[in-house]
Design a protein around this motif. Structure first.
Motif, PDB file in Angstrom:
ATOM      1  N   UNK A   1       3.077   2.905  -5.095  1.00  0.00           N
ATOM      2  CA  UNK A   1       1.759   3.116  -4.484  1.00  0.00           C
ATOM      3  C   UNK A   1       0.627   2.695  -5.410  1.00  0.00           C
ATOM      4  N   UNK A   2       0.712   3.040  -6.699  1.00  0.00           N
ATOM      5  CA  UNK A   2      -0.363   2.699  -7.630  1.00  0.00           C
ATOM      6  C   UNK A   2      -0.496   1.187  -7.771  1.00  0.00           C
ATOM      7  N   UNK A   3       0.635   0.494  -7.939  1.00  0.00           N
ATOM      8  CA  UNK A   3       0.601  -0.954  -8.110  1.00  0.00           C
ATOM      9  C   UNK A   3       0.044  -1.646  -6.867  1.00  0.00           C
ATOM     10  N   UNK A   4       0.426  -1.125  -5.691  1.00  0.00           N
ATOM     11  CA  UNK A   4      -0.052  -1.716  -4.438  1.00  0.00           C
ATOM     12  C   UNK A   4      -1.568  -1.535  -4.306  1.00  0.00           C
ATOM     13  N   UNK A   5      -2.047  -0.340  -4.597  1.00  0.00           N
ATOM     14  CA  UNK A   5      -3.486  -0.071  -4.472  1.00  0.00           C
ATOM     15  C   UNK A   5      -4.298  -0.895  -5.460  1.00  0.00           C
ATOM     16  N   UNK A   6      -3.822  -1.005  -6.706  1.00  0.00           N
ATOM     17  CA  UNK A   6      -4.538  -1.801  -7.707  1.00  0.00           C
ATOM     18  C   UNK A   6      -4.546  -3.279  -7.312  1.00  0.00           C
ATOM     19  N   UNK A  38      -4.074   5.505  -8.417  1.00  0.00           N
ATOM     20  CA  UNK A  38      -3.775   5.031  -7.064  1.00  0.00           C
ATOM     21  C   UNK A  38      -4.882   5.413  -6.088  1.00  0.00           C
ATOM     22  N   UNK A  39      -5.297   6.672  -6.131  1.00  0.00           N
ATOM     23  CA  UNK A  39      -6.273   7.169  -5.167  1.00  0.00           C
ATOM     24  C   UNK A  39      -7.659   6.584  -5.415  1.00  0.00           C
ATOM     25  N   UNK A  40      -8.036   6.428  -6.677  1.00  0.00           N
ATOM     26  CA  UNK A  40      -9.332   5.819  -6.988  1.00  0.00           C
ATOM     27  C   UNK A  40      -9.340   4.355  -6.546  1.00  0.00           C
ATOM     28  N   UNK A  41      -8.236   3.639  -6.766  1.00  0.00           N
ATOM     29  CA  UNK A  41      -8.146   2.242  -6.323  1.00  0.00           C
ATOM     30  C   UNK A  41      -8.252   2.149  -4.809  1.00  0.00           C
ATOM     31  N   UNK A  42      -7.643   3.103  -4.109  1.00  0.00           N
ATOM     32  CA  UNK A  42      -7.708   3.106  -2.647  1.00  0.00           C
ATOM     33  C   UNK A  42      -9.137   3.359  -2.176  1.00  0.00           C
ATOM     34  N   UNK A  43      -9.834   4.280  -2.832  1.00  0.00           N
ATOM     35  CA  UNK A  43     -11.230   4.560  -2.484  1.00  0.00           C
ATOM     36  C   UNK A  43     -12.102   3.331  -2.772  1.00  0.00           C
TER      37      UNK A  43
END
Length: 449
Positions: free
Chosen positions: A62-67, A319-324
């Motif tokens: 999830x983190x890699x995808x969002x970044x 992950x969440x910050x990248x998504x935001x």
């Protein structure tokens, strides 16, 4: 087609060279060709949809995808589209200049409140709550009411984290996803009618809107709480009943309770101080996140935080910050004519896209009843887990919540509650549109194309 794309890139590069020195100044008004679309829909929305699908299919990445999505979206907008503050690298820097405080605050709060939740859990207060909560489904509902009340004067992230931490104990870590959605909804609903309970309502207050024009959102929020809270509590009781007795030998660690109170007190005090006396500085620095970490470090000699929780929290927070950040780059520069139907739709839109620029656009446009707008953009984000900061924070504690499909399947009463609360407000209070506010928050909301 190739000539058109080269022309676009040439304009972007020229504006970048001219605008780098003023990236943090006023929004850049540059005429650019229309951004590419597919079936009339901006390409950014397709990129964001692919991001959500990737997260749903590959949770472990999830983190890699969002970044990756944040980088790809930024590059696409730099080369082929535009930001709300301009085009090219200068537009991107201007965008970051307006978003960095929100993003850093969110990251600091997510990491800090992870340590706060550990402090609260190790204080053994959650284990003592069965002594006070009703033993059937009403115990779960009382917990939701507690979260609702806390979020009226406390940051909705903190209210959701405390509610989630208590739920983990009293339900023995078996918390139904429908109840998780209810915790998020309670934290957002409670803050909808308070100018210090949510970022969007604070923006309205900063803009000069009287608190009494916002407080009417509390009516819809209370109605919504009853509609989503009762079925969610019954479902949770069926899934995993609340503990009826306090654990034997449980002793409350009052020093840790004091640490929790210090951290929350620091967040509340800084929030009030900024909004009551230093509003013009609120967008200049992540004061609330810094206050939480200062309190954590000051209290560390008394009770050491569980630093081992940070590595896992770090991945979730990034992950969440990248998504935001991805959501903040979606092209939502214009709103339809202001009306109660538009306000109702904005609630659904805020479940997917950042509600802060939506609020700024509405404030500039005018013609809204601010109480309805506060309810819509404040509570509407509860319909999907990443639609609000509270949902983002709670998913750090409960990674299983990061499924849009599961959230909608089991949290559908939140959607019904949102519409019902809006209808009750419309029937009882009525729609009273207001003029545009004179003093806008420091958020760029338009770009000439």
């Amino acid at each position: 087609m190739k000539e058109k794309q080269l022309k676009r890139i040439g304009i972007v590069l020229a504006s970048t060279l001219l605008g780098l020195a003023g990236a943090h100044a006023a929004p850049i008004a540059v005429a650019v060709p229309d951004a590419p679309t597919g079936f009339g829909i901006p390409v950014e929305f397709f990129l964001f949809t692919l991001t959500l699908l990737g997260v749903a299919l590959f949770h472990q990445r999830a983190m890699e995808i969002a970044l990756t999505s944040a980088v790809v979206t930024a590059l696409y907008k730099i080369l082929f589209s535009a930001f709300s503050g301009g085009i090219g690298v200068a537009g991107f820097l201007h965008h970051l200049g307006h978003e960095w405080v929100i993003l850093v605050n969110l990251f600091a709060l997510l990491m800090g409140f992870e340590l706060l939740s550990r402090h609260f859990s190790e204080s053994h207060v959650p284990a003592a709550l069965p002594r006070f909560l009703p033993g059937d489904w009403k115990g779960g509902f009382v917990l939701l009411v507690l979260v609702f009340v806390m979020s009226a004067f406390l940051d909705n992230i903190a209210a959701a984290i405390i509610g989630g931490t208590i739920a983990a104990t009293v339900f023995q870590r078996r918390v139904h996803i429908g109840y998780l959605a209810a915790i998020v909804a309670a934290s957002n609903a409670g803050g909808a009618g308070s100018v210090i309970g949510d970022t969007t309502t604070t923006m309205m207050w900063i803009s000069g809107i009287p608190p009494l024009q916002v407080v009417e959102a509390a009516l819809g929020a209370l109605v919504a709480l009853m509609i989503f809270g009762i079925p969610a509590s019954i479902k949770q009781h069926t899934y995993s009943p609340i503990l009826k007795d306090e654990a034997p030998g449980n002793r409350i660690d009052w020093a840790r309770v004091g640490v929790v109170a210090l951290i929350l007190g620091a967040a509340i005090a800084v929030n009030l101080l900024l909004n009551m006396h230093y509003r013009v500085y609120a967008d200049a620095f992540p004061f609330i996140g810094a206050a939480v970490w200062a309190a954590l470090l000051i209290a560390a000699p008394l009770r050491r935080p569980d630093w081992t929780a940070l590595p896992e929290a770090f991945r979730g927070s990034v992950f969440l910050v990248a998504l935001v950040l991805c959501a903040s780059m979606m092209p939502v520069e214009h709103l339809p004519h202001a009306s109660w139907t538009t306000a109702l739709v904005l609630g659904f839109v805020s479940a997917v896209f950042d509600n802060i620029p939506l609020t700024a656009l509405a404030l500039k446009q005018g013609g809204y009843d601010w109480g309805f707008l506060a309810y819509a953009v404040g509570f509407g984000g509860s319909m999907i887990w990443f639609g609000s900061s509270a949902g983002v924070a709670l998913s750090n504690l409960y990674p299983e919540a990061r499924s849009v499909w599961q959230w909608l399947c089991h949290g559908w009463p939140v959607v019904v509650a949102y519409v019902a609360g809006f209808v009750v407000m419309l029937t009882v209070i009525g729609w009273h549109p207001r003029e545009p506010v004179e003093k806008m928050p420091a958020i760029a909301v338009s770009v000439q194309k």
